[in-house]
Motif scaffolding. Structure first.
Motif, PDB file in Angstrom:
ATOM      1  N   UNK A 184       0.833  -1.191   0.000  1.00 24.29           N
ATOM      2  CA  UNK A 184       0.000   0.000   0.000  1.00 24.29           C
ATOM      3  C   UNK A 184       0.876   1.251   0.000  1.00 24.29           C
ATOM      4  N   UNK A 185       0.350   2.312  -0.559  1.00 25.91           N
ATOM      5  CA  UNK A 185       1.104   3.550  -0.589  1.00 25.91           C
ATOM      6  C   UNK A 185       0.966   4.304   0.723  1.00 25.91           C
ATOM      7  N   UNK A 186       2.071   4.871   1.186  1.00 22.85           N
ATOM      8  CA  UNK A 186       2.015   5.822   2.280  1.00 22.85           C
ATOM      9  C   UNK A 186       1.812   5.193   3.647  1.00 22.85           C
ATOM     10  N   UNK A 187       1.878   6.063   4.646  1.00 22.60           N
ATOM     11  CA  UNK A 187       1.668   5.669   6.036  1.00 22.60           C
ATOM     12  C   UNK A 187       0.790   6.714   6.708  1.00 22.60           C
ATOM     13  N   UNK A 188       0.002   6.302   7.699  1.00 26.28           N
ATOM     14  CA  UNK A 188      -0.824   7.294   8.411  1.00 26.28           C
ATOM     15  C   UNK A 188       0.050   8.345   9.103  1.00 26.28           C
ATOM     16  N   UNK A 189      -0.420   9.575   9.117  1.00 27.64           N
ATOM     17  CA  UNK A 189       0.263  10.659   9.824  1.00 27.64           C
ATOM     18  C   UNK A 189      -0.734  11.343  10.749  1.00 27.64           C
ATOM     19  N   UNK A 190      -0.212  12.005  11.778  1.00 25.12           N
ATOM     20  CA  UNK A 190      -1.087  12.658  12.751  1.00 25.12           C
ATOM     21  C   UNK A 190      -1.792  13.877  12.173  1.00 25.12           C
ATOM     22  N   UNK A 191      -1.116  14.587  11.289  1.00 24.34           N
ATOM     23  CA  UNK A 191      -1.717  15.778  10.683  1.00 24.34           C
ATOM     24  C   UNK A 191      -1.135  15.979   9.290  1.00 24.34           C
ATOM     25  N   UNK A 192      -1.856  16.736   8.484  1.00 28.24           N
ATOM     26  CA  UNK A 192      -1.422  16.980   7.111  1.00 28.24           C
ATOM     27  C   UNK A 192      -1.936  18.351   6.706  1.00 28.24           C
ATOM     28  N   UNK A 193      -1.119  19.154   6.005  1.00 25.20           N
ATOM     29  CA  UNK A 193      -1.567  20.509   5.667  1.00 25.20           C
ATOM     30  C   UNK A 193      -2.782  20.509   4.741  1.00 25.20           C
ATOM     31  N   UNK A 194      -3.613  21.532   4.887  1.00 20.99           N
ATOM     32  CA  UNK A 194      -4.802  21.636   4.036  1.00 20.99           C
ATOM     33  C   UNK A 194      -4.414  21.703   2.564  1.00 20.99           C
ATOM     34  N   UNK A 195      -3.332  22.406   2.271  1.00 17.81           N
ATOM     35  CA  UNK A 195      -2.815  22.489   0.900  1.00 17.81           C
ATOM     36  C   UNK A 195      -1.651  21.511   0.783  1.00 17.81           C
ATOM     37  N   UNK A 196      -1.839  20.455  -0.005  1.00 16.32           N
ATOM     38  CA  UNK A 196      -0.790  19.451  -0.160  1.00 16.32           C
ATOM     39  C   UNK A 196       0.500  20.108  -0.641  1.00 16.32           C
ATOM     40  N   UNK A 197       1.661  19.617  -0.199  1.00 15.10           N
ATOM     41  CA  UNK A 197       2.937  20.230  -0.603  1.00 15.10           C
ATOM     42  C   UNK A 197       3.107  20.341  -2.109  1.00 15.10           C
ATOM     43  N   UNK A 198       2.608  19.348  -2.854  1.00 11.33           N
ATOM     44  CA  UNK A 198       2.711  19.408  -4.313  1.00 11.33           C
ATOM     45  C   UNK A 198       2.001  20.637  -4.862  1.00 11.33           C
ATOM     46  N   UNK A 199       0.830  20.932  -4.286  1.00 10.36           N
ATOM     47  CA  UNK A 199       0.047  22.084  -4.760  1.00 10.36           C
ATOM     48  C   UNK A 199       0.802  23.383  -4.520  1.00 10.36           C
ATOM     49  N   UNK A 200       1.559  23.439  -3.432  1.00  9.37           N
ATOM     50  CA  UNK A 200       2.322  24.644  -3.135  1.00  9.37           C
ATOM     51  C   UNK A 200       3.400  24.940  -4.154  1.00  9.37           C
ATOM     52  N   UNK A 201       3.794  23.922  -4.927  1.00  5.67           N
ATOM     53  CA  UNK A 201       4.828  24.108  -5.955  1.00  5.67           C
ATOM     54  C   UNK A 201       4.235  24.311  -7.341  1.00  5.67           C
ATOM     55  N   UNK A 202       2.914  24.121  -7.466  1.00  9.07           N
ATOM     56  CA  UNK A 202       2.306  24.051  -8.787  1.00  9.07           C
ATOM     57  C   UNK A 202       1.753  25.357  -9.316  1.00  9.07           C
ATOM     58  N   UNK A 203       1.285  25.297 -10.552  1.00  9.15           N
ATOM     59  CA  UNK A 203       0.584  26.395 -11.211  1.00  9.15           C
ATOM     60  C   UNK A 203      -0.777  25.885 -11.655  1.00  9.15           C
ATOM     61  N   UNK A 204      -1.749  26.769 -11.673  1.00 11.51           N
ATOM     62  CA  UNK A 204      -3.106  26.379 -12.067  1.00 11.51           C
ATOM     63  C   UNK A 204      -3.187  26.213 -13.581  1.00 11.51           C
ATOM     64  N   UNK A 205      -3.760  25.127 -14.003  1.00 15.25           N
ATOM     65  CA  UNK A 205      -4.000  24.887 -15.429  1.00 15.25           C
ATOM     66  C   UNK A 205      -5.500  24.916 -15.710  1.00 15.25           C
TER      67      UNK A 205
END
Length: 204
Positions: free
Chosen positions: A1-22
């Motif tokens: 399975x992908x990933x592991x559970x985490x206690x918290x996660x930002x509302x804006x995923x880190x990938x989105x913070x690097x991206x541009x809107x298409x």
């Protein structure tokens, strides 16, 4: 399975913070109605940038999933930021996914309302299985296996459909499809305005 559970996660995923809107493609555009090409090159800056852009585009549109052809790129790839029915948030991407559904005797179909960022403003009930498994690769070519239940299972099935050139409209009766397209015609201007306003707030 992908990933592991985490206690918290930002509302804006880190990938989105690097991206541009298409721009999000709309039902009726040719790129949405043909099968997408398999990704053959991994670990490239271009693939990473596409995934980042898709995450931000999905966030701005308040989506739970987004396939590459929904931003005009005919590659077998989708991203997701989606809760399951237990409220557990699932965030990630998968390349060249293969969908595995339960055997007919063990599956349960759930008829629930479904929307699509490429059918803005419309929702219609669509039957989907309550469990789904998708196998594929991450952007670096590592094997992934993602299992979803409830709403997340619906998301995995919906996005995989896109990569075969199908939207949920193709699963509707002629009458319901006409109703969905009428909803889209009535509401898409407001939906696009909301997306533009959210993008402006993010400076994208």
């Amino acid at each position: 399975m992908q990933g592991r559970p985490v206690d918290s996660y930002p509302a804006l995923a880190p990938e989105a913070g690097r991206g541009s809107v298409r721009r999000i493609t709309v039902a009726g555009e040719e790129v949405l109605s043909r099968p997408c090409r398999e990704v053959t090159e991994f670990g490239t800056p271009g693939l990473s940038a596409l995934i980042d852009d898709m995450f931000l585009t999905m966030h701005v549109a308040d989506g739970a999933g987004l396939a590459a052809n929904q931003v005009g790129v005919d590659l077998r790839l989708f991203v997701y930021d989606c809760p399951d029915d237990d409220g557990i948030r699932h965030v990630g991407h998968i390349v060249n996914p293969v969908l595995d559904l339960p055997a007919p005797g063990s599956r349960r179909l759930v008829d629930d309302f479904e929307g699509c960022l490429s059918v803005p403003g419309a929702t219609m009930p669509v039957p989907r299985t309550d469990r789904a498994v998708v196998s594929g690769l991450d952007k670096d070519g590592n094997a992934l296996r993602i299992e979803g239940t409830g709403y997340f299972a619906r998301c995995l099935q919906h996005e995989t459909d896109h990569l075969f050139g199908h939207t949920y409209l193709d699963r509707l009766s002629k009458r319901d499809r006409k109703d969905a397209l009428r909803q889209m015609a009535d509401r898409q201007e407001d939906v696009h305005a909301q997306r533009a306003a959210k993008a402006a707030l993010l400076g994208s």
